[in-house]
Design an enzyme around this catalytic site. Sequence first.
Site, PDB file in Angstrom:
ATOM      1  N   ARG A 259       0.838  -1.202   0.000  1.00 45.10           N
ATOM      2  CA  ARG A 259       0.000   0.000   0.000  1.00 45.10           C
ATOM      3  C   ARG A 259       0.873   1.252   0.000  1.00 45.10           C
ATOM      4  NH1 ARG A 259      -4.910  -1.844   4.147  1.00 45.10           N
ATOM      5  NH2 ARG A 259      -5.283  -3.812   3.042  1.00 45.10           N
ATOM      6  N   ARG A 274       2.087   0.748  10.270  1.00 50.25           N
ATOM      7  CA  ARG A 274       1.698   1.192   8.933  1.00 50.25           C
ATOM      8  C   ARG A 274       2.899   1.095   7.987  1.00 50.25           C
ATOM      9  NH1 ARG A 274      -2.946   3.861   7.835  1.00 50.25           N
ATOM     10  NH2 ARG A 274      -3.250   4.172  10.055  1.00 50.25           N
ATOM     11  N   GLU A 346      -6.769  -1.411  15.222  1.00 46.40           N
ATOM     12  CA  GLU A 346      -7.340  -2.332  14.240  1.00 46.40           C
ATOM     13  C   GLU A 346      -6.349  -3.419  13.851  1.00 46.40           C
ATOM     14  OE1 GLU A 346      -8.598  -0.417  10.621  1.00 46.40           O
ATOM     15  OE2 GLU A 346      -8.645  -2.314   9.534  1.00 46.40           O
ATOM     16  N   SER A 349     -10.451  -6.511   9.661  1.00 45.72           N
ATOM     17  CA  SER A 349     -11.626  -5.834   9.164  1.00 45.72           C
ATOM     18  C   SER A 349     -12.427  -6.880   8.410  1.00 45.72           C
ATOM     19  CB  SER A 349     -11.169  -4.717   8.220  1.00 45.72           C
ATOM     20  OG  SER A 349     -12.155  -3.743   8.080  1.00 45.72           O
ATOM     21  N   ARG A 388       0.726  -6.625  12.469  1.00 44.28           N
ATOM     22  CA  ARG A 388       0.122  -6.030  13.663  1.00 44.28           C
ATOM     23  C   ARG A 388      -0.057  -7.066  14.775  1.00 44.28           C
ATOM     24  NH1 ARG A 388      -4.150  -1.305  11.621  1.00 44.28           N
ATOM     25  NH2 ARG A 388      -2.580  -0.170  10.415  1.00 44.28           N
TER      26      ARG A 388
END
Length: 421
Positions: A259, A274, A346, A349, A388
């Site tokens: 990303r 991130r 988070e 999802s 994560r």
Amino acid sequence: MLDLKLIRENPERVAKALRDRRQSIDIQPVLDLDTSKREKLAAVEDLKRQRNEASKAIGLVKRQGGDAGAAMARMKEVSDSIEALDNELREIDERLKALLLNIPNIPHESVPVGAGEEDNPVVRTWGEPRTFGFTPLNHWDIGEKLGIVDFDRAAKIAGARFAVMKGAGARLERALINFMLDLQTSRGYMEMLPPFMVNRDSMQGTGQLPKFEDDLFHVDDGFLLIPTAEVPVTNYHRGEILREEDLPVRYTAYTPCFRREAGSYGKDTRGLIRQHQFDKVELVKFARPDNSYEELEGLLNDAEEVLRRLALPYRVVTLCTGDLGFSAAKTYDIEVWLPGQARYREISSCSNFEDFQARRAEIRYKPAVGKGTALVHTLNGSGLAVGRTLVAVLENYQQADGTVTVPEALRQYMGGLERIA
RNA sequence: GGAGAGAUGGCCGAGUGGUCGAAGGCGGUUGACUCGAAAUCAACUGUGGGGGUGACUCCACCGGGGGUUCAAAUCCCUCUCUCUCCGCCA
């Protein structure tokens, strides 16, 4: 992509959904284009019918040795009209499609209306955050002190938002991947190892394109690096008609995810939270429309199970309308407790996209009884984000002496290692 | 990278300009025969869209896109993919 019929017949419902999403998209241009498209379609189809009939007649005359010159000249004009109308139609279609591809999904009725993250209700909380007899460190401090994560050299060889995992850190990442895949395959998911680069059609099928081009890494030769395994795995069945008795189809896949994180400058600049590249084990389902929400609950539970087995405290929130992703009709986020930040972050999802992706990607099924085909519902969720999860393990299992205890469930994947020192 | 061959309905496979949405076979569904099954026989059996309350009707689709023609699965251009041989490579 929404059903054009739905917009045509329930414009109010669509408009309300867009308002709830805090989107300022006007659907009137869609309705206008749709009307003019259907007018022109009726006209051109009538001309085509005339041409078909005349062509048959001309063929008949010529085979009998007659002269069809006059009819052919007449039809030349009809054909010219058809070409002109077809061109207009093509242009209208392109404009219509461009609009439709940029309209987000309609939230499910159970999704709470809200403006943003702060309005996401907590569904449940699991586990107790541990109390430390010392000030818990951030994972990047833990990792660097143990020599298992190296950000500086990653910046040298690649750039910001990359990390090199080393020794027990690399082993831990791999252990988590294997642990998650073994768990999910034992729960009925078929393991897959898909391409990490895909074409533009696939990106459009799951909704990344055309709207989110800037979030993706582009490779020479036209390929795009996947931002999630959802893309290759969902598009695995693009253009196919599945059999009802095979539903729900369940896949799990480990892939790295890429990303660009455009627009997130300044957010989570330190640490592994991130990254431009991160590992994820994904869960994907293709389900019948009538029970896709039960399948969503099941998928969520499968993702939660990873955290329960790792004994990592977490909570589940429902994304409100204003926080919902473009393609999703309903999304649960799982947030894991991070002692270093003293908050939930988070880690998964889980979404039901209903027929939004299926319509774009043309994924259908043939009902066992009755005629025709129907669009499947697609679902997916992280099961889990590996990087994560590694962060959560380091922070939750850190000890006063700077070492990290290896969670029970992972030891068999770490050659029996009990402590990273 | 070089040379060649190909892509047709769920599958196999015919079709090189006109009644072809497409022969034939397989598979599937239904019916007949049968105590039942097999075999046999018969009918049906693609997708998307427009119009109509409806029976129904029209349009499009033969890998994708474009072109030639009154008319394209069929001719031309282009892209993608598959296969064979050579080269290279993990």
